[in-house]
Design a protein around this motif. Structure first.
Motif, PDB file in Angstrom:
ATOM      1  N   LYS A   6      41.873  50.422  37.137  1.00 13.76           N
ATOM      2  CA  LYS A   6      40.618  50.134  37.270  1.00 13.76           C
ATOM      3  C   LYS A   6      40.084  49.500  38.450  1.00 13.76           C
ATOM      4  O   LYS A   6      38.780  49.285  38.632  1.00 13.76           O
ATOM      5  N   LEU A   7      41.062  48.850  39.308  1.00 15.53           N
ATOM      6  CA  LEU A   7      40.833  48.009  40.422  1.00 15.53           C
ATOM      7  C   LEU A   7      40.159  48.740  41.562  1.00 15.53           C
ATOM      8  O   LEU A   7      40.899  49.623  42.096  1.00 15.53           O
ATOM      9  N   SER A 161      40.243  35.423  37.973  1.00 18.54           N
ATOM     10  CA  SER A 161      38.985  36.307  37.498  1.00 18.54           C
ATOM     11  C   SER A 161      37.710  35.774  38.149  1.00 18.54           C
ATOM     12  O   SER A 161      36.514  36.465  38.145  1.00 18.54           O
ATOM     13  N   LEU A 162      37.596  34.585  38.714  1.00 15.58           N
ATOM     14  CA  LEU A 162      36.131  34.164  39.670  1.00 15.58           C
ATOM     15  C   LEU A 162      36.113  35.089  40.748  1.00 15.58           C
ATOM     16  O   LEU A 162      34.862  35.316  41.120  1.00 15.58           O
ATOM     17  N   PHE A 163      37.147  35.574  41.121  1.00 18.13           N
ATOM     18  CA  PHE A 163      37.201  36.379  42.243  1.00 18.13           C
ATOM     19  C   PHE A 163      37.166  37.870  42.117  1.00 18.13           C
ATOM     20  O   PHE A 163      36.564  38.580  43.052  1.00 18.13           O
ATOM     21  N   VAL A 164      38.075  38.411  41.347  1.00 18.27           N
ATOM     22  CA  VAL A 164      38.456  39.639  41.154  1.00 18.27           C
ATOM     23  C   VAL A 164      37.881  40.005  39.681  1.00 18.27           C
ATOM     24  O   VAL A 164      38.745  39.864  38.715  1.00 18.27           O
ATOM     25  N   GLY A 165      36.861  40.556  39.785  1.00 13.68           N
ATOM     26  CA  GLY A 165      36.397  40.954  38.093  1.00 13.68           C
ATOM     27  C   GLY A 165      35.384  39.887  37.727  1.00 13.68           C
ATOM     28  O   GLY A 165      34.563  39.170  38.378  1.00 13.68           O
ATOM     29  N   ILE A 612      45.488  43.955  32.924  1.00 10.15           N
ATOM     30  CA  ILE A 612      43.896  43.717  32.789  1.00 10.15           C
ATOM     31  C   ILE A 612      43.523  44.913  33.444  1.00 10.15           C
ATOM     32  O   ILE A 612      42.484  45.557  33.205  1.00 10.15           O
ATOM     33  N   TRP A 613      43.947  45.307  34.791  1.00 12.63           N
ATOM     34  CA  TRP A 613      43.225  46.192  35.441  1.00 12.63           C
ATOM     35  C   TRP A 613      43.986  47.744  35.279  1.00 12.63           C
ATOM     36  O   TRP A 613      43.760  48.804  36.033  1.00 12.63           O
TER      37      TRP A 613
END
Ligand code: HEM
Ligand SMILES: [Cu+2]
Length: 667
Positions: A6-7, A161-165, A612-613
């Motif tokens: 999903k990335l 998670s702050l930066f990617v997603g 996660i992705w």
């Protein structure tokens, strides 16, 4: 389905200035540090001495660094929440979009409890337990390193998670159905699940290690009832870790299955039950707050006697109270959902059992106060934090008992009153203990004291800041304000919100003083140097070795004949006015460094990120690699090396000098 799951680039929130600016700053700091280490050629040293270390003291320091960084990160979230609420009353909307605000309070709780407080508590346990028990090492040194690195990779995932997603918007405990795919389709909850799962396994490893160390590795003569109080509380906390963390792992695994393969553990369809999640998660969550606070009680139990010049009052009743709290804390989890319809009889049982914990805590508080009574109390910085703790914690305990009365809880549940309660106990109990312990053991860890003036400033600002921040929240809770609001409709609440925001500003000043204290102390380290190994006139064995202690802690294992082993031996040495006789020195073996912790954690992080992705191939590869690390390690045939007699002799010589220096001014 693509190679990257999903990335895609759209995962980076380019349209939101706050996360982008924050992550840019973070990335700059990170790459700056990496570049600096490369230019200066620090990598071989860092790898050899820190990244592959299995020394319990160094692992303790690493846990401390991780926890301190995360405490700052969580505090940044706290500043944002207090300012947002104060700015969003009535017509105001504040500056945070709702979905971002929801991520912030979820990240704040998760980070503070699991990546701030938990590593800091483990830092003290790792550093101190073997020293206080008079042994050279923990039971499983390499396993211990694996535990730390897994915790660190969980923390890294949260921050990625702050930066990617995005991060979860569900609160720090992701209750279904909100956390199920239907209501949280993004990757936020998945970040939560994998970060907490990986670090939770790390914590379980840490708990197994400390528990085994206490049960199996005490020095000659150190019977259970001669152990320092901190070791008792570390043991109780580790028992709770071993009992409770598997519940957390299983609960998160079930939610993961719901989300990834469409099972129905916690959805109302196909026989699932969301209440089951609440039940299970608090069966871990309530013990968790005692996992955090018990070792902190241990820290205070070391500080009060030292700065009162008296043994701990009621040592045996303190042991009993610790074990009592340990057992009862496993039996009260339902007080977190009195309002969810279990019925009067069940609520009554859990209300009464919750309040009974206050009896055990009360015993402890009386013992600390009686330890000071009649003593020669020295108001040094560690003692200030400890006395501040008593005042703060009592109110938190009292409001806890109020919440534990089911009818009262129907009014206060999920209100700002609850928020004030748990900050009262967690900040007053855990955070104050961490700072008390930092001031107390810093000279042991690094060989020099911390600057007292800046320490006092930090304490007073934090103490006042705490009360100004949280007292208004009790009032707001009683006025009807619920927790987690990103917009506030009632203008009459605003004055209280503004006071609370001012409190955070005072706290911020305290944080700045605390950082200044570290910097100033580092620069004045020659003046602040402690050569005796025992700057506070300590009472337990960690003060009997040099500061910082040699990698093997003790050249010759101590032999213990009483409680407060070191105090007693000092008294005897003084009476005989000698510094101890020349001991027999024999070489012994210590564990070799190992990269297995770092290696496993690196691939565990990769595995989590891939899951996660939905990057399945990477997840499988990373999982195999992480597991291979263990297998290769298990085949290693030389796990230890011999410490030469000369090395031991030079460490022992230093210790003798230190002890003599200590005796002279008094003799
Ligand atoms: C005398 C001892 C205590 C009693 C009787 C007590 C009671 C309670 C009760 C009944 C609640 C649930 C309130 C609600 O959700 O409506 C609660 C929440 C909480 N307590 Fe305590 N408590 C005590 C001590 C502590 C300590 C020592 C800690 C931490 C070190 C702690 C941390 C928390 C936290 C974190 C929550 C809220 C969790 C959440 O909903 O997110 N409590 N307490
Ligand atoms: Cu509880």
């Amino acid at each position: 389905m693509t190679v990257l799951g999903k990335l895609s680039l759209s995962a980076i929130p380019l349209d939101q200035p706050i996360p982008i600016i924050t992550s840019m700053v973070l990335l700059l700091v990170m790459f700056g540090t990496l570049a600096l280490a490369t230019i200066k050629g620090w990598w071989p040293y860092l790898w050899r001495e820190w990244m592959t270390t299995v020394d319990h003291k160094r692992i303790g320091i690493l846990y401390g660094l991780l926890g301190a960084l995360m405490l700052l990160r969580g505090f940044a979230d706290a500043i944002m929440m207090r300012t947002q609420q104060a700015a969003s009353v009535g017509g105001g909307t504040g500056y945070l979009p709702p979905e971002h605000y929801n991520q912030i309070f979820s990240a704040h709780g998760t980070i503070m409890i699991l990546f701030g407080a938990m590593p800091l508590v483990l830092a003290f346990m790792n550093f101190l337990v073997p020293l206080q028990l008079g042994v050279r090492d923990v039971a499983f040194p390499t396993f211990n390193a694996v535990g730390f690195w897994l915790t660190a990779s969980g923390a890294l995932l949260v921050n990625v998670s702050l930066f990617v997603g995005e991060f979860a918007r569900t609160g720090w405990l992701p209750y279904p159905p909100l956390s199920e795919t239907g209501y949280s389709p993004g990757v936020g909850v998945d970040y939560y699940l994998w970060a907490v799962q990986i670090s939770g396994i790390g914590t379980l490893i840490g708990g197994i290690n400390i528990l085994t160390t206490v049960l199996k590795m005490r020095c000659p003569g150190m019977s259970y009832l001669r152990m320092p109080m901190f070791c008792w509380t570390a043991m109780a906390s580790s028992l709770l870790i071993v009992a409770a963390f598997p519940i957390l792992s299983a609960t998160l695994a079930m939610l993961t299955l719901d989300r990834y393969v469409g099972w129905h553990y916690f959805t109302a369809e196909a026989g699932g039950n969301p209440m089951m999640f609440v039940n299970l998660v608090w069966a871990w969550g309530h013990p968790e707050v005692y996992i955090l606070v018990l070792p902190c009680f241990g820290i205070f139990s070391e500080i009060f006697p030292t700065f009162s010049g008296k043994p701990l009052f009621g040592y045996r009743s303190m042991v009993a109270a610790t074990l009592f709290i340990c057992v009862v804390s496993m039996m009260v989890w339902l007080h977190h959902f009195f309002t969810m319809g279990a019925g009067g009889a069940v609520n009554a049982f859990f209300g009464i059992s919750s309040s009974i914990i206050a009896v055990g805590t009360g015993v402890k508080i009386y013992n600390w106060i009686f330890t000071m009574y009649g003593g020669r109390v020295r108001f040094e910085v560690p003692m200030l934090w400890s006395m501040g703790f008593i005042v703060t914690f009592i109110l938190g305990g009292l409001t806890g008992v109020l919440l534990a009365i089911p009818p009262a809880d129907f009014i206060t549940h999920n209100s700002m009153f609850l928020v004030a309660h748990f900050h009262n106990v967690i900040v007053g109990g855990v955070v104050f203990a961490i700072f008390a312990g930092l001031e107390f053991w810093f000279p042991k860890v690094f060989g020099y004291r911390l600057h007292a003036g800046w320490g006092k400033a930090a304490f007073w600002l934090a103490f006042i800041g705490f009360w100004v921040t949280f007292t208004p929240l009790y009032v707001l809770g009683l006025m009807g304000m619920t927790r987690r609001l990103q917009h506030v409709d009632f203008p009459e609440w605003q004055p209280w919100l503004l006071i609370s925001m001012a409190g955070v500003a005072i706290l911020l000043a305290g944080v700045i003083c605390q950082i200044t204290q570290l910097v100033v102390s580092y620069h004045q380290r020659e003046a602040l140097r402690d050569t005796t190994g025992d700057p506070w006139d300590g009472r337990s064995l960690e003060w009997s070795t040099t500061s910082p202690p040699p990698s093997f802690n003790f050249a010759v294992l101590p032999r213990v004949e009483s409680q407060e082993a070191y105090w007693r031996s000092k008294q005897e040495a003084l009476a005989a006015s000698q510094a101890g006789d020349a001991p027999e020195l024999e070489p012994f073996e210590m564990p070799r460094n190992s990269a297995v912790g770092f290696f496993t954690a690196f691939f565990a992080f990769t595995f989590g990120f891939a899951m996660i992705w939905h990057i399945w191939w990477l997840a499988i590869a990373a999982l195999i690699a992480a597991f291979a690390g263990f297998v290769i390690f298990a085949w290693r045939d030389t796990g230890e090396f011999e410490v030469s007699a000369e090395t031991i002799a030079s460490a022992e010589h230093q210790r003798q000098l230190a002890r003599r220096a200590l005796m002279e001014p008094k003799a």
